[in-house]
Scaffold this motif. Structure first.
Motif, PDB file in Angstrom:
ATOM      1  N   MET A  95       0.804  -1.204   0.000  1.00 26.95           N
ATOM      2  CA  MET A  95       0.000   0.000   0.000  1.00 26.95           C
ATOM      3  C   MET A  95       0.847   1.268   0.000  1.00 26.95           C
ATOM      4  SD  MET A  95      -2.924  -0.583  -0.416  1.00 26.95           S
ATOM      5  CE  MET A  95      -4.572  -0.824  -0.009  1.00 26.95           C
ATOM      6  N   GLY A  96       2.096   1.168   0.369  1.00 31.45           N
ATOM      7  CA  GLY A  96       2.954   2.342   0.401  1.00 31.45           C
ATOM      8  C   GLY A  96       3.189   2.938  -0.974  1.00 31.45           C
ATOM      9  N   ALA A  97       3.275   2.057  -1.971  1.00 24.58           N
ATOM     10  CA  ALA A  97       3.535   2.548  -3.327  1.00 24.58           C
ATOM     11  C   ALA A  97       2.363   3.359  -3.853  1.00 24.58           C
ATOM     12  CB  ALA A  97       3.838   1.380  -4.255  1.00 24.58           C
ATOM     13  N   SER A  98       1.142   2.936  -3.550  1.00 24.84           N
ATOM     14  CA  SER A  98      -0.016   3.673  -4.059  1.00 24.84           C
ATOM     15  C   SER A  98      -0.146   5.033  -3.387  1.00 24.84           C
ATOM     16  CB  SER A  98      -1.296   2.860  -3.871  1.00 24.84           C
ATOM     17  OG  SER A  98      -1.557   2.675  -2.488  1.00 24.84           O
ATOM     18  N   ARG A  99       0.213   5.136  -2.124  1.00 20.64           N
ATOM     19  CA  ARG A  99       0.179   6.438  -1.454  1.00 20.64           C
ATOM     20  C   ARG A  99       1.209   7.382  -2.062  1.00 20.64           C
ATOM     21  NH1 ARG A  99      -0.404   4.790   4.906  1.00 20.64           N
ATOM     22  NH2 ARG A  99      -2.511   3.958   4.745  1.00 20.64           N
ATOM     23  N   THR A 100       2.385   6.865  -2.360  1.00 23.76           N
ATOM     24  CA  THR A 100       3.419   7.679  -2.984  1.00 23.76           C
ATOM     25  C   THR A 100       2.969   8.128  -4.364  1.00 23.76           C
ATOM     26  OG1 THR A 100       5.121   6.456  -1.793  1.00 23.76           O
ATOM     27  CG2 THR A 100       5.831   7.746  -3.689  1.00 23.76           C
ATOM     28  N   LEU A 101       2.379   7.228  -5.114  1.00 26.44           N
ATOM     29  CA  LEU A 101       1.902   7.568  -6.450  1.00 26.44           C
ATOM     30  C   LEU A 101       0.807   8.627  -6.380  1.00 26.44           C
ATOM     31  CD1 LEU A 101       2.004   7.023  -9.466  1.00 26.44           C
ATOM     32  CD2 LEU A 101       0.339   5.205  -9.139  1.00 26.44           C
ATOM     33  N   ALA A 102      -0.101   8.496  -5.421  1.00 28.83           N
ATOM     34  CA  ALA A 102      -1.166   9.484  -5.272  1.00 28.83           C
ATOM     35  C   ALA A 102      -0.593  10.856  -4.901  1.00 28.83           C
ATOM     36  CB  ALA A 102      -2.167   9.033  -4.209  1.00 28.83           C
ATOM     37  N   ALA A 103       0.416  10.883  -4.055  1.00 28.26           N
ATOM     38  CA  ALA A 103       1.041  12.152  -3.682  1.00 28.26           C
ATOM     39  C   ALA A 103       1.741  12.782  -4.880  1.00 28.26           C
ATOM     40  CB  ALA A 103       2.031  11.934  -2.537  1.00 28.26           C
ATOM     41  N   ASP A 104       2.391  11.952  -5.693  1.00 37.20           N
ATOM     42  CA  ASP A 104       3.054  12.479  -6.889  1.00 37.20           C
ATOM     43  C   ASP A 104       2.050  13.071  -7.866  1.00 37.20           C
ATOM     44  OD1 ASP A 104       5.500  11.754  -5.902  1.00 37.20           O
ATOM     45  OD2 ASP A 104       5.627   9.881  -7.051  1.00 37.20           O
ATOM     46  N   VAL A 105       0.911  12.425  -8.023  1.00 43.35           N
ATOM     47  CA  VAL A 105      -0.119  12.930  -8.927  1.00 43.35           C
ATOM     48  C   VAL A 105      -0.667  14.256  -8.412  1.00 43.35           C
ATOM     49  CG1 VAL A 105      -2.432  12.494  -9.820  1.00 43.35           C
ATOM     50  CG2 VAL A 105      -0.740  10.666  -9.832  1.00 43.35           C
ATOM     51  N   LEU A 106      -0.884  14.349  -7.111  1.00 46.12           N
ATOM     52  CA  LEU A 106      -1.387  15.590  -6.527  1.00 46.12           C
ATOM     53  C   LEU A 106      -0.402  16.735  -6.746  1.00 46.12           C
ATOM     54  CD1 LEU A 106      -3.572  16.992  -4.869  1.00 46.12           C
ATOM     55  CD2 LEU A 106      -2.318  16.351  -2.820  1.00 46.12           C
ATOM     56  N   VAL A 107       0.881  16.483  -6.524  1.00 47.47           N
ATOM     57  CA  VAL A 107       1.898  17.518  -6.734  1.00 47.47           C
ATOM     58  C   VAL A 107       1.942  17.915  -8.204  1.00 47.47           C
ATOM     59  CG1 VAL A 107       4.384  17.966  -6.678  1.00 47.47           C
ATOM     60  CG2 VAL A 107       3.278  16.883  -4.733  1.00 47.47           C
ATOM     61  N   ASP A 108       1.842  16.944  -9.110  1.00 41.22           N
ATOM     62  CA  ASP A 108       1.855  17.251 -10.543  1.00 41.22           C
ATOM     63  C   ASP A 108       0.646  18.084 -10.950  1.00 41.22           C
ATOM     64  OD1 ASP A 108       4.231  15.954 -10.935  1.00 41.22           O
ATOM     65  OD2 ASP A 108       3.322  14.085 -11.658  1.00 41.22           O
ATOM     66  N   MET A 109      -0.468  17.899 -10.291  1.00 43.04           N
ATOM     67  CA  MET A 109      -1.665  18.681 -10.610  1.00 43.04           C
ATOM     68  C   MET A 109      -1.548  20.113 -10.071  1.00 43.04           C
ATOM     69  SD  MET A 109      -4.645  15.807 -10.028  1.00 43.04           S
ATOM     70  CE  MET A 109      -5.789  17.017  -9.505  1.00 43.04           C
ATOM     71  N   ILE A 110      -0.914  20.285  -8.928  1.00 36.88           N
ATOM     72  CA  ILE A 110      -0.806  21.595  -8.300  1.00 36.88           C
ATOM     73  C   ILE A 110       0.314  22.426  -8.928  1.00 36.88           C
ATOM     74  CG2 ILE A 110      -0.273  22.769  -6.123  1.00 36.88           C
ATOM     75  CD1 ILE A 110      -1.648  20.473  -4.693  1.00 36.88           C
ATOM     76  N   ILE A 170      12.146  35.944 -15.128  1.00 37.13           N
ATOM     77  CA  ILE A 170      11.355  35.477 -16.272  1.00 37.13           C
ATOM     78  C   ILE A 170      12.175  34.522 -17.130  1.00 37.13           C
ATOM     79  CG2 ILE A 170      10.303  36.223 -18.448  1.00 37.13           C
ATOM     80  CD1 ILE A 170       9.322  38.697 -16.968  1.00 37.13           C
ATOM     81  N   GLY A 171      13.441  34.845 -17.330  1.00 38.87           N
ATOM     82  CA  GLY A 171      14.308  33.960 -18.103  1.00 38.87           C
ATOM     83  C   GLY A 171      14.468  32.595 -17.458  1.00 38.87           C
ATOM     84  N   PHE A 172      14.706  32.573 -16.147  1.00 37.75           N
ATOM     85  CA  PHE A 172      14.838  31.294 -15.439  1.00 37.75           C
ATOM     86  C   PHE A 172      13.533  30.511 -15.474  1.00 37.75           C
ATOM     87  CE2 PHE A 172      18.452  33.268 -12.945  1.00 37.75           C
ATOM     88  CZ  PHE A 172      19.422  32.504 -13.567  1.00 37.75           C
ATOM     89  N   ALA A 173      12.405  31.193 -15.322  1.00 34.95           N
ATOM     90  CA  ALA A 173      11.117  30.506 -15.367  1.00 34.95           C
ATOM     91  C   ALA A 173      10.867  29.925 -16.753  1.00 34.95           C
ATOM     92  CB  ALA A 173       9.993  31.469 -14.987  1.00 34.95           C
ATOM     93  N   LEU A 174      11.218  30.662 -17.792  1.00 38.02           N
ATOM     94  CA  LEU A 174      11.039  30.179 -19.157  1.00 38.02           C
ATOM     95  C   LEU A 174      11.925  28.969 -19.431  1.00 38.02           C
ATOM     96  CD1 LEU A 174       9.705  30.611 -21.907  1.00 38.02           C
ATOM     97  CD2 LEU A 174      11.610  32.106 -22.495  1.00 38.02           C
ATOM     98  N   PRO A 219       1.466  23.224 -12.055  1.00 36.56           N
ATOM     99  CA  PRO A 219       1.227  24.253 -13.084  1.00 36.56           C
ATOM    100  C   PRO A 219       0.539  25.501 -12.530  1.00 36.56           C
ATOM    101  CG  PRO A 219       0.628  22.113 -13.934  1.00 36.56           C
ATOM    102  CD  PRO A 219       0.928  21.942 -12.471  1.00 36.56           C
ATOM    103  N   PHE A 220      -0.355  25.341 -11.563  1.00 38.43           N
ATOM    104  CA  PHE A 220      -1.003  26.505 -10.964  1.00 38.43           C
ATOM    105  C   PHE A 220       0.008  27.355 -10.216  1.00 38.43           C
ATOM    106  CE2 PHE A 220      -3.249  28.599  -7.444  1.00 38.43           C
ATOM    107  CZ  PHE A 220      -4.080  29.407  -8.188  1.00 38.43           C
ATOM    108  N   GLY A 221       0.937  26.730  -9.528  1.00 36.08           N
ATOM    109  CA  GLY A 221       1.978  27.462  -8.808  1.00 36.08           C
ATOM    110  C   GLY A 221       2.872  28.227  -9.763  1.00 36.08           C
ATOM    111  N   GLN A 222       3.199  27.612 -10.890  1.00 31.32           N
ATOM    112  CA  GLN A 222       4.012  28.293 -11.889  1.00 31.32           C
ATOM    113  C   GLN A 222       3.257  29.478 -12.476  1.00 31.32           C
ATOM    114  OE1 GLN A 222       4.985  25.147 -14.606  1.00 31.32           O
ATOM    115  NE2 GLN A 222       6.802  24.552 -13.444  1.00 31.32           N
TER     116      GLN A 222
END
Length: 71
Positions: free
Chosen positions: A1-16, A59-63, A18-21
């Protein structure tokens, strides 16, 4: 079950991420617009180019970071 929790956390971070950027980009854009406005109103003798240089660097570093992320 540890792997699925890690995967879910990675998906959540990946979703958040682009909004942070987007928020960082918007704040940098606002800062750049305000600094250019102040520069035009007050003249270059009252405000150095440090703010414009810093904003351009961010802006250059972000790009570059965004382009690397697309690879």
């Amino acid at each position: 079950m540890g792997a699925s929790r890690t995967l879910a956390a990675d998906v959540l971070v990946d979703m958040i991420m682009p909004f942070g950027q987007f928020v960082i980009g918007a704040l940098v854009l606002v800062t750049l617009v305000v600094s250019v406005r102040r520069l035009l109103v007050r003249g270059p003798s009252r405000m150095g180019g440090a703010m414009l240089l810093s904003g351009g660097a961010v802006i250059g570093f972000a790009l570059v970071g965004y382009l690397i992320q697309l690879l």
